[in-house]
Design an enzyme around this catalytic site. Sequence first.
Site, PDB file in Angstrom:
ATOM      1  CE  LYS A 122     -31.226 100.377  45.945  1.00  0.00           C
ATOM      2  NZ  LYS A 122     -31.170  99.011  46.489  1.00  0.00           N
ATOM      3  NE  ARG A 135     -14.115  88.039  42.736  1.00  0.00           N
ATOM      4  CZ  ARG A 135     -14.907  87.200  43.402  1.00  0.00           C
ATOM      5  NH1 ARG A 135     -16.200  87.437  43.486  1.00  0.00           N
ATOM      6  NH2 ARG A 135     -14.412  86.122  43.974  1.00  0.00           N
ATOM      7  CE  LYS A 137     -15.706  84.107  40.814  1.00  0.00           C
ATOM      8  NZ  LYS A 137     -15.410  82.698  41.154  1.00  0.00           N
ATOM      9  CD  GLN A 140     -21.157  85.023  40.617  1.00  0.00           C
ATOM     10  OE1 GLN A 140     -20.972  86.212  40.810  1.00  0.00           O
ATOM     11  NE2 GLN A 140     -20.617  84.082  41.399  1.00  0.00           N
ATOM     12  CG  HIS A 145     -26.966  90.452  38.267  1.00  0.00           C
ATOM     13  ND1 HIS A 145     -26.671  90.488  39.614  1.00  0.00           N
ATOM     14  CD2 HIS A 145     -26.178  91.405  37.689  1.00  0.00           C
ATOM     15  CE1 HIS A 145     -25.740  91.406  39.843  1.00  0.00           C
ATOM     16  NE2 HIS A 145     -25.429  91.972  38.694  1.00  0.00           N
ATOM     17  CG  HIS A 148     -32.929  93.115  40.792  1.00  0.00           C
ATOM     18  ND1 HIS A 148     -34.137  93.490  41.324  1.00  0.00           N
ATOM     19  CD2 HIS A 148     -32.033  93.224  41.815  1.00  0.00           C
ATOM     20  CE1 HIS A 148     -34.000  93.813  42.590  1.00  0.00           C
ATOM     21  NE2 HIS A 148     -32.732  93.658  42.916  1.00  0.00           N
ATOM     22  CE1 TYR A 185     -23.677  83.578  51.715  1.00  0.00           C
ATOM     23  CE2 TYR A 185     -23.812  84.909  49.719  1.00  0.00           C
ATOM     24  CZ  TYR A 185     -23.562  83.699  50.341  1.00  0.00           C
ATOM     25  OH  TYR A 185     -23.177  82.627  49.590  1.00  0.00           O
ATOM     26  CE  LYS A 202     -25.343  81.555  46.360  1.00  0.00           C
ATOM     27  NZ  LYS A 202     -24.466  80.937  45.346  1.00  0.00           N
ATOM     28  CB  THR A 206     -33.363  83.307  46.959  1.00  0.00           C
ATOM     29  OG1 THR A 206     -31.990  83.282  46.560  1.00  0.00           O
ATOM     30  CG2 THR A 206     -34.237  83.378  45.720  1.00  0.00           C
TER      31      THR A 206
END
Length: 276
Positions: A122, A135, A137, A140, A145, A148, A185, A202, A206
């Site tokens: 984790k 990157r 991103k 995202q 996110h 979590h 994935y 995707k 989810t």
Amino acid sequence: MATICKYVMDFLEHIENMSDPRVKDLPLMTPLWLVVIVVFYLYTVNQWGPRFMKNRKPFELKYFMVFYNIFQIAINLYLFKEGIMVAFVKLKYSFICELVDYSDNPDAVWITRLVWAYMMVKILDLFDTVVMILRKKQNQVSFLHVYHHAGMVVVAWLCTKYFGGGHSVLIGIINCFVHSIMYCYYLISAIYPEFKQSVWWKRHLTELQMTQFIYMTFHCALSTFNPYCNFHRPLVILFMIQNGFMFAMFLDFYVKTYINKSKDKREKEVAEKKQY
């Protein structure tokens, strides 16, 4: 001030005495380490990372992501397999209520090592966010996110510290299975970027994660509302609340990303057909 310090020290000593003595000598098992890791992660995600990348081009990181995802698949599958073999084949764990075996039985001790390894995975998961930032991103890196990932570190640490085994083990086993599929994935997407256009992958990931949270809550309820099962009820109730909150956020993401967008797309297609 001296009185406050004494109360704090007494409290820390009390929660330390409640912990599993078999994990005291394992790395990162003091509360200070947990605080440092979570605070450093949040600071990196919200402050240092975006500032560092502000005037830089995004990093490619393809080979790193391939290696990272392969390792994640391997370690999650190993923990999934080993957890089932030790907990449910050797120790014959009950699905209804399983108390923690705090003895020095070799299999019971091995379970604590597997739970500790799960916690380390984790912590490793936090690199997901670091890769996104490097990157560029940033879109995202949502609240869902970050919450979590940070929340899973805290939950895994608490499980390792206080009940490395018992009823909560199945939750970790299921989570490892889900993550092994998820990183498959990610691996394919890293090798073949065009694969990302296959949205159904995707979407089902989810759905799998939401199903996981539903079962986790149900599994916690089996011990919490069983008057004959005394499995750390206050912490389990906390985990149930956490799972419920996570399910609500994933459901909100699912509705906005897949249901509402699909509806808008259909309405747009209908409108375009009417023009002709």
